[in-house]
Design a protein around this motif. Structure first.
Motif, mmCIF file in Angstrom:
data_model
loop_
_atom_site.group_PDB
_atom_site.id
_atom_site.type_symbol
_atom_site.label_atom_id
_atom_site.label_comp_id
_atom_site.label_asym_id
_atom_site.label_seq_id
_atom_site.Cartn_x
_atom_site.Cartn_y
_atom_site.Cartn_z
ATOM 1 N N ILE A 75 0.810 -1.215 0.000
ATOM 2 C CA ILE A 75 0.000 0.000 0.000
ATOM 3 C C ILE A 75 0.838 1.256 0.000
ATOM 4 N N SER A 76 2.060 1.106 0.522
ATOM 5 C CA SER A 76 2.947 2.264 0.569
ATOM 6 C C SER A 76 3.416 2.688 -0.811
ATOM 7 N N ALA A 77 3.279 1.784 -1.784
ATOM 8 C CA ALA A 77 3.695 2.107 -3.142
ATOM 9 C C ALA A 77 2.642 2.919 -3.879
ATOM 10 N N LEU A 78 1.442 3.022 -3.309
ATOM 11 C CA LEU A 78 0.374 3.798 -3.952
ATOM 12 C C LEU A 78 0.675 5.280 -3.845
ATOM 13 N N PRO A 79 0.135 6.087 -4.738
ATOM 14 C CA PRO A 79 0.297 7.547 -4.633
ATOM 15 C C PRO A 79 -0.232 8.049 -3.292
ATOM 16 N N GLN A 80 0.375 9.123 -2.793
ATOM 17 C CA GLN A 80 0.035 9.635 -1.470
ATOM 18 C C GLN A 80 -1.460 10.004 -1.361
ATOM 19 N N HIS A 81 -2.013 10.601 -2.397
ATOM 20 C CA HIS A 81 -3.433 10.990 -2.339
ATOM 21 C C HIS A 81 -4.318 9.763 -2.199
ATOM 22 N N ILE A 82 -3.988 8.697 -2.890
ATOM 23 C CA ILE A 82 -4.785 7.473 -2.795
ATOM 24 C C ILE A 82 -4.653 6.850 -1.424
ATOM 25 N N GLN A 83 -3.411 6.881 -0.865
ATOM 26 C CA GLN A 83 -3.224 6.345 0.485
ATOM 27 C C GLN A 83 -4.070 7.111 1.508
ATOM 28 N N ALA A 84 -4.088 8.446 1.390
ATOM 29 C CA ALA A 84 -4.872 9.242 2.330
ATOM 30 C C ALA A 84 -6.365 8.955 2.179
ATOM 31 N N THR A 85 -6.800 8.759 0.951
ATOM 32 C CA THR A 85 -8.219 8.475 0.724
ATOM 33 C C THR A 85 -8.595 7.118 1.287
ATOM 34 N N LEU A 86 -7.707 6.120 1.142
ATOM 35 C CA LEU A 86 -8.005 4.789 1.656
ATOM 36 C C LEU A 86 -8.066 4.768 3.179
ATOM 37 N N GLN A 87 -7.314 5.622 3.812
ATOM 38 C CA GLN A 87 -7.395 5.677 5.276
ATOM 39 C C GLN A 87 -8.767 6.178 5.738
ATOM 40 N N ARG A 88 -9.350 7.085 4.953
ATOM 41 C CA ARG A 88 -10.682 7.589 5.310
ATOM 42 C C ARG A 88 -11.788 6.658 4.835
ATOM 43 N N ALA A 89 -11.617 6.063 3.654
ATOM 44 C CA ALA A 89 -12.637 5.188 3.068
ATOM 45 C C ALA A 89 -11.957 3.969 2.470
ATOM 46 N N PRO A 90 -11.713 2.941 3.260
ATOM 47 C CA PRO A 90 -10.980 1.758 2.770
ATOM 48 C C PRO A 90 -11.683 1.049 1.622
ATOM 49 N N GLU A 91 -12.999 1.235 1.470
ATOM 50 C CA GLU A 91 -13.721 0.505 0.433
ATOM 51 C C GLU A 91 -13.656 1.182 -0.934
#
Length: 416
Positions: A75-91
């Motif tokens: 997951i750390s390889a994902l772009p930072q914006h996507i990582q932040a979004t997944l933390q708020r909405a994992p689905e």
């Protein structure tokens, strides 16, 4: 307030309805296109995920077949914006970045498949052309709907327009033969039934008018003939030697004769559809004439008559109508004023007759202008003020009555 015609309302209804339907269709088309595009990307990622899972089971290196799809092991390889979004909405599986990039992601048993679909967004690329197409189609639909509504309204409203023109051009003509059945030319639909109802009402009103005209002619002939004979007899009687008592009786008969003539003239005038043409008349001369006709009512009464009317005052009315109004109003003032002052004034096109009599009873003040309404001590039939009201209504004269225990005031507002 502007009232739209039936044709305009039908046309407007069709155009607005078509615009709403076209707008809903355009929104639905755009939503469907975006949904179809998302489903396509989801299907492609599902196929890549199946292939990637096979590679993971075989222990081989993950190599996606589609060039815009990449494999990320953590997951750390994902772009930072996507990582932040997944933390708020994992689905979340779809991501739109601020720089315009668009991604679809699918989680594998180990790692992630990330599709950069920025260059594959066909709907976004074609959105200007799609919007132009939808707007063009909407305009074509509106034009077609307007043309159809115009033709439909013209066809449906044609018989109603013919009926309206027939009524407007002909009017209630009592001389129209009853055999002329204008409703027969209309089909037996809603408009045809309306024409039948109008025809029946037309015939009834025409019959009423004929009966009224015949009644007026009969009354005029039957009443005026004996009145003329009695007037001639009274004139001859006045030229014969009479005792004082006889002269007094003859004077009373002449006064009664005058009242009969005035009453007949008033009723004949009210029976007309329209009053005689109005013209400028001198008010003071007619007021003085009416006073002379009613002066016997003030005989032996301590009543002072005040007259404040300019010799040059004029009002726009037929002189016969005005004399009838004055005779009725002054007769009431003279009859019911035993002592005091009666004033007649004219200012600002308003004639005011004020007396100091006993006034109208409180119980009937609101109904004073209705026919048959009279006080307990009235010697008349209760039609004087009713005739005043009807004459004022026909001549477009405003009238107002105020009365109390100290007297009665009547105001007539003449048109300019």
């Amino acid at each position: 307030m502007t009232v739209l015609s039936l044709r305009s309302r039908i046309l407007l209804t069709f155009v607005v309805s078509s615009a709403l339907v076209g707008l809903l269709f355009g929104i639905s088309a755009i939503v469907f296109a975006y949904h179809t595009e998302d489903q396509l990307f989801a299907t492609l990622l599902d196929a890549e995920a199946t292939y990637a899972e096979q590679q993971l089971l075989a222990g081989a290196q993950i190599q996606p077949r589609l060039p815009f799809v990449s494999y990320l092991a953590d997951i750390s390889a994902l772009p930072q914006h996507i990582q932040a979004t997944l933390q708020r909405a994992p689905e979340r599986t779809e991501f739109a970045l601020d720089n315009g990039q668009h991604y679809h992601m699918l989680k594998l048993s180990r790692g992630f498949l990330l599709a950069d679909v920025t260059d594959q967004l066909v709907v976004r690329q074609m959105r200007p052309q799609l919007s132009l197409l939808l707007v063009t189609l909407l305009l074509l639909v509106l034009l077609g709907s307007a043309a159809f509504a115009y033709l439909l309204a013209r066809r449906l409203l044609k018989p109603l327009r013919q009926l309206t023109q027939l009524v407007d051009s002909t009017g209630l003509n009592p001389d129209m033969p009853l055999s002329e059945r204008f409703a027969d030319q209309f089909t037996p639909d809603e408009v045809g039934r309306l024409a039948q109802a109008l025809q029946k009402a037309w015939q009834r009103v025409a019959e009423f008018i004929r009966r009224e005209q015949q009644f007026t002619q009969d009354v005029s002939h039957e009443l005026r003939t004996p009145v003329t004979i009695s007037q001639g007899a009274l004139t001859l009687l006045c030229h014969t030697p009479l005792t004082p008592a006889q002269a007094q009786y003859v004077a009373r008969l002449q006064h009664a004769q005058l009242q009969i003539n005035q009453t007949i003239a008033t009723l004949m005038l009210l029976a007309r559809e329209q009053l005689p043409a109005a013209q400028a008349v001198n008010l003071l001369s007619l007021v003085e004439q009416s006073i002379l006709q009613q002066q016997h009512k003030l005989a032996a009464k301590p009543v002072q008559l005040e007259l404040a009317i300019s010799p040059h005052a004029q009002v726009i009315i037929d002189d016969t109508v005005l004399l009838m109004l004055l005779n009725n109003l002054l007769a009431n003032a003279f009859d019911y004023t035993a002592v005091g002052v009666i004033s007649i004034t004219f200012t600002a096109n308003q004639l005011t007759i004020q007396d100091s009599g006993s006034g109208i009873e409180a119980a009937i003040r609101d109904q004073a202008f209705e026919a048959g309404v009279k006080g307990k001590h009235s010697q008349g039939m209760g039609v004087g003020l009713s005739l005043v009201k009807r004459l004022c209504d026909k001549a477009h004269i405003g009238y107002q009555l105020q009365s109390n225990d100290t007297g009665t005031c009547v105001r007539l507002q003449f048109p300019e």
